[in-house]
Scaffold this motif. Structure first.
Motif, PDB file in Angstrom:
ATOM      1  N   THR A 196       0.030  -6.474   8.422  1.00  0.00           N
ATOM      2  CA  THR A 196      -1.119  -6.090   9.067  1.00  0.00           C
ATOM      3  C   THR A 196      -0.417  -5.603  10.345  1.00  0.00           C
ATOM      4  OG1 THR A 196      -2.537  -8.110   8.503  1.00  0.00           O
ATOM      5  CG2 THR A 196      -3.218  -6.854  10.547  1.00  0.00           C
ATOM      6  N   LEU A 197      -0.323  -4.142  10.326  1.00  0.00           N
ATOM      7  CA  LEU A 197       0.329  -3.335  11.476  1.00  0.00           C
ATOM      8  C   LEU A 197      -0.278  -1.996  11.471  1.00  0.00           C
ATOM      9  CD1 LEU A 197       2.900  -3.258  13.345  1.00  0.00           C
ATOM     10  CD2 LEU A 197       3.968  -1.943  11.287  1.00  0.00           C
ATOM     11  N   ASP A 198      -0.761  -1.852  12.592  1.00  0.00           N
ATOM     12  CA  ASP A 198      -1.668  -0.557  12.653  1.00  0.00           C
ATOM     13  C   ASP A 198      -0.536   0.520  13.639  1.00  0.00           C
ATOM     14  OD1 ASP A 198      -2.849   1.841  13.207  1.00  0.00           O
ATOM     15  OD2 ASP A 198      -4.746   0.842  14.334  1.00  0.00           O
ATOM     16  N   ASP A 199       0.013   1.372  12.787  1.00  0.00           N
ATOM     17  CA  ASP A 199       1.251   1.983  13.444  1.00  0.00           C
ATOM     18  C   ASP A 199       0.878   3.461  13.333  1.00  0.00           C
ATOM     19  OD1 ASP A 199       1.811   1.950  10.845  1.00  0.00           O
ATOM     20  OD2 ASP A 199       4.050   2.055  11.085  1.00  0.00           O
ATOM     21  N   SER A 200      -0.526   3.772  13.493  1.00  0.00           N
ATOM     22  CA  SER A 200      -0.872   5.253  13.435  1.00  0.00           C
ATOM     23  C   SER A 200      -0.659   5.847  14.715  1.00  0.00           C
ATOM     24  CB  SER A 200      -2.373   5.312  13.286  1.00  0.00           C
ATOM     25  OG  SER A 200      -3.227   4.514  14.175  1.00  0.00           O
ATOM     26  N   ASP A 201      -0.537   4.859  15.944  1.00  0.00           N
ATOM     27  CA  ASP A 201      -0.131   5.768  17.153  1.00  0.00           C
ATOM     28  C   ASP A 201       1.045   4.958  17.717  1.00  0.00           C
ATOM     29  OD1 ASP A 201       0.131   6.547  19.821  1.00  0.00           O
ATOM     30  OD2 ASP A 201      -1.925   5.911  20.452  1.00  0.00           O
ATOM     31  N   TRP A 255       7.298   1.788   4.969  1.00  0.00           N
ATOM     32  CA  TRP A 255       8.167   1.133   4.442  1.00  0.00           C
ATOM     33  C   TRP A 255       8.082  -0.204   4.354  1.00  0.00           C
ATOM     34  CZ3 TRP A 255      11.601  -1.346   8.689  1.00  0.00           C
ATOM     35  CH2 TRP A 255      12.638  -2.050   8.037  1.00  0.00           C
ATOM     36  N   LEU A 256       7.542  -1.090   5.446  1.00  0.00           N
ATOM     37  CA  LEU A 256       7.497  -2.536   5.346  1.00  0.00           C
ATOM     38  C   LEU A 256       6.570  -2.956   4.290  1.00  0.00           C
ATOM     39  CD1 LEU A 256       7.558  -3.774   8.886  1.00  0.00           C
ATOM     40  CD2 LEU A 256       9.384  -3.765   7.002  1.00  0.00           C
ATOM     41  N   LYS A 257       5.511  -2.187   3.939  1.00  0.00           N
ATOM     42  CA  LYS A 257       4.443  -2.526   2.738  1.00  0.00           C
ATOM     43  C   LYS A 257       4.997  -3.008   1.376  1.00  0.00           C
ATOM     44  CE  LYS A 257       1.369   0.415   2.924  1.00  0.00           C
ATOM     45  NZ  LYS A 257       0.269   1.694   2.930  1.00  0.00           N
ATOM     46  N   LEU A 303       5.926 -13.618   9.812  1.00  0.00           N
ATOM     47  CA  LEU A 303       6.734 -12.718  10.450  1.00  0.00           C
ATOM     48  C   LEU A 303       6.221 -12.251  11.718  1.00  0.00           C
ATOM     49  CD1 LEU A 303       8.763 -10.742   7.839  1.00  0.00           C
ATOM     50  CD2 LEU A 303       9.470 -13.063   9.049  1.00  0.00           C
ATOM     51  N   ARG A 304       6.647 -11.968  12.729  1.00  0.00           N
ATOM     52  CA  ARG A 304       5.939 -10.983  13.929  1.00  0.00           C
ATOM     53  C   ARG A 304       6.929  -9.673  13.909  1.00  0.00           C
ATOM     54  NH1 ARG A 304       6.230 -15.555  18.761  1.00  0.00           N
ATOM     55  NH2 ARG A 304       8.423 -14.514  18.721  1.00  0.00           N
ATOM     56  N   VAL A 338       3.266   0.119  22.829  1.00  0.00           N
ATOM     57  CA  VAL A 338       3.757  -1.028  22.209  1.00  0.00           C
ATOM     58  C   VAL A 338       2.644  -1.418  21.031  1.00  0.00           C
ATOM     59  CG1 VAL A 338       4.180  -3.564  22.106  1.00  0.00           C
ATOM     60  CG2 VAL A 338       4.942  -2.017  24.046  1.00  0.00           C
ATOM     61  N   VAL A 339       3.256  -1.572  19.634  1.00  0.00           N
ATOM     62  CA  VAL A 339       2.273  -2.030  18.505  1.00  0.00           C
ATOM     63  C   VAL A 339       2.982  -3.505  18.318  1.00  0.00           C
ATOM     64  CG1 VAL A 339       1.730  -1.326  16.165  1.00  0.00           C
ATOM     65  CG2 VAL A 339       1.796   0.250  17.878  1.00  0.00           C
ATOM     66  N   LYS A 340       1.926  -4.432  17.878  1.00  0.00           N
ATOM     67  CA  LYS A 340       2.232  -5.622  17.357  1.00  0.00           C
ATOM     68  C   LYS A 340       1.535  -5.801  15.939  1.00  0.00           C
ATOM     69  CE  LYS A 340       2.779  -7.735  21.845  1.00  0.00           C
ATOM     70  NZ  LYS A 340       3.955  -8.684  21.861  1.00  0.00           N
TER      71      LYS A 340
END
Length: 124
Positions: A28-33, A19-21, A49-50, A37-39
């Protein structure tokens, strides 16, 4: 520093980055797992942005997404939730924006966006 905070039900891996892409630069966000907590970081209008995902919010089925920065792509949590819902097609919740730290929460209403539409509901 401003922030946007939404809650995503039954978050699927890579749904947030997908979505954010289309919304942010240099994501830079690795939300594969998404079980922990994912940062990540991204840029919007040249400002950093954080991005943080907190799983297990409100009874374990929701993941809190927090976006923090000086300039944000949406004006409110509800605008952010609408954009997320259109992309992810899963229930999204957010604060109505009128709650303040220290206010009682017994009957606090939240926006719920799902295939039934947008409604203010008590979170239970």
């Amino acid at each position: 520093m401003q922030d946007l905070e939404i809650y995503i039900r039954d978050l699927e891996p890579e749904a947030v980055s997908g979505w954010l892409k289309g919304q942010l630069d240099q994501l830079t966000l690795d939300d594969s797992d998404v079980s922990h907590v994912v940062k990540g970081i991204a840029y919007y209008r040249g400002e950093r942005l954080r991005i943080t995902l907190y799983p297990g919010a409100f009874g374990k089925r929701f993941t809190c997404l927090l976006l923090e920065g000086e300039v944000l792509p949406w004006n409110s949590d509800l605008d952010c939730a609408r954009s997320a819902w259109r992309s992810m097609d899963t229930e999204i919740r957010c604060s109505p924006g009128d709650w303040k730290e220290g206010d009682p929460v017994e009957e606090e209403k939240w926006w719920r966006l799902d295939d039934r539409g947008e409604q203010k509901v008590v979170w239970n």
